[in-house]
Design an enzyme around this catalytic site. Sequence first.
Site, PDB file in Angstrom:
ATOM      1  N   ASP A 256      17.148  15.438  34.686  1.00 26.15           N
ATOM      2  CA  ASP A 256      17.397  14.480  33.606  1.00 26.15           C
ATOM      3  C   ASP A 256      16.997  15.016  32.229  1.00 26.15           C
ATOM      4  OD1 ASP A 256      18.637  12.303  34.805  1.00 26.15           O
ATOM      5  OD2 ASP A 256      16.756  11.303  35.338  1.00 26.15           O
TER       6      ASP A 256
ATOM      7  N   ARG B 143      10.405  12.165  36.300  1.00 25.10           N
ATOM      8  CA  ARG B 143      10.626  12.690  34.952  1.00 25.10           C
ATOM      9  C   ARG B 143       9.323  13.082  34.245  1.00 25.10           C
ATOM     10  NH1 ARG B 143      15.094   9.967  31.266  1.00 25.10           N
ATOM     11  NH2 ARG B 143      14.939  12.079  30.426  1.00 25.10           N
TER      12      ARG B 143
ATOM     13  N   ARG C 203      11.056   0.469  30.958  1.00 23.25           N
ATOM     14  CA  ARG C 203      10.431   1.796  30.898  1.00 23.25           C
ATOM     15  C   ARG C 203       9.205   1.820  29.985  1.00 23.25           C
ATOM     16  NH1 ARG C 203      14.133   5.712  32.665  1.00 23.25           N
ATOM     17  NH2 ARG C 203      15.385   4.783  34.313  1.00 23.25           N
TER      18      ARG C 203
ATOM     19  N   HIS D  39      17.150   1.224  28.710  1.00 20.43           N
ATOM     20  CA  HIS D  39      16.559   1.814  27.506  1.00 20.43           C
ATOM     21  C   HIS D  39      17.174   1.114  26.299  1.00 20.43           C
ATOM     22  CE1 HIS D  39      15.519   5.985  29.403  1.00 20.43           C
ATOM     23  NE2 HIS D  39      14.391   5.347  29.144  1.00 20.43           N
TER      24      HIS D  39
ATOM     25  N   CYS E 244      21.710   9.462  24.322  1.00 22.08           N
ATOM     26  CA  CYS E 244      20.714   9.968  25.270  1.00 22.08           C
ATOM     27  C   CYS E 244      20.581  11.480  25.203  1.00 22.08           C
ATOM     28  CB  CYS E 244      21.115   9.614  26.696  1.00 22.08           C
ATOM     29  SG  CYS E 244      21.165   7.877  27.053  1.00 22.08           S
TER      30      CYS E 244
HETATM   31  N1  ARG Z   1      18.620   9.259  34.358  1.00 25.37           N
HETATM   32  C1  ARG Z   1      17.899   9.032  33.137  1.00 25.37           C
HETATM   33  C2  ARG Z   1      16.873   7.942  33.353  1.00 25.37           C
HETATM   34  O1  ARG Z   1      17.170   6.999  34.025  1.00 25.37           O
HETATM   35  C3  ARG Z   1      18.840   8.697  32.048  1.00 25.37           C
HETATM   36  C4  ARG Z   1      18.186   8.587  30.714  1.00 25.37           C
HETATM   37  C5  ARG Z   1      19.132   8.169  29.635  1.00 25.37           C
HETATM   38  N2  ARG Z   1      18.544   8.320  28.372  1.00 25.37           N
HETATM   39  C6  ARG Z   1      18.534   7.399  27.401  1.00 25.37           C
HETATM   40  N3  ARG Z   1      18.023   7.730  26.256  1.00 25.37           N
HETATM   41  N4  ARG Z   1      18.974   6.183  27.601  1.00 25.37           N
HETATM   42  O2  ARG Z   1      15.769   8.011  32.854  1.00 25.37           O
END
Ligand code: ARG
Length: 274
Positions: free
Chosen positions: A71, A96, A142, A171, A265
């Site tokens: 990612d 991550r 998040r 996000h 992203c």
């Molecule tokens: N697979 C990543 C996650 O779920 C995607 C992140 C996308 N980034 C963003 N800035 N929205 O964390």
Amino acid sequence: MPTALRTARPRRYLMCRPAYFDVTYAINPWMNPDKPVDTGLAVAQWQQLHDALVEAGHTVDLIDPVPGLPDMVYAANGATVVDGKVLGARFRNAERAAEGAAYLDWFRDHGFTDTREPSHLNEGEGDILTTRSYLLAGHGFRSSTAGHREAQEYFGRQVISLELTDPRFYHLDTALAVLDGDEIMYNPSAFSADSRATLRRLFPDAILATPDDAAAFGLNALSDGRNVFLSETAQPLAGRLREHGYTPHLINLSELFKGGGSVKCCTLELRPAA
Ligand code: ARG
């Protein structure tokens, strides 16, 4: 506002080539590890976004991708950079976690002397968007509100905390985009009732996007004040941007949708000291 009155300001972005992009785990509803990923196609699509930004006069720095961090291409999550100061990211998901240090190391190696290792959860510019007057910060999936406060204190800018409620828009940068100064566009249905009221009060002239615009990743957009780079799947929203005097640039990032991200992203804005 007519197009002639919109002015682009050259920006500096950090991007990460998706050399190791894959979907090996699922931490948002877009990700399905059973669906095959074409990493070569992801690289080619990412390159088109990169080249479009350079053609528009922007500077793009690159961070080396790290094997095992699929990612990492979503550079927006790597940090938040305001006034030349760098707040590192601290990820909610273990998959991550190592990206936080990788990005912070890049900044320390590239002349950024004011950096902060975060004490609280924040997923970088994925959840912390900068307008002229505020930092808009998302929570609910998040980043944490403690992380928002940390950003407010470190940057010395007022943070407006906004609660996200739709797991598809996990996000803030999937639900809201900053277009210019204090001009934004957003999808009201992605936010709690209280946060919707806050947005209405602070941004009465915002462009209101539909859930369909958001599901097409139309709000995961990047604006330089005139040019707006967004997913080619978001045609109706591009039309509305044109009516507001912006110049949309449609980008095909279909392969990166599989990770749950699009244009915004994949880019992290490096805002210089004033
Ligand atoms: N697979 C990543 C996650 O779920 C995607 C992140 C996308 N980034 C963003 N800035 N929205 O964390």
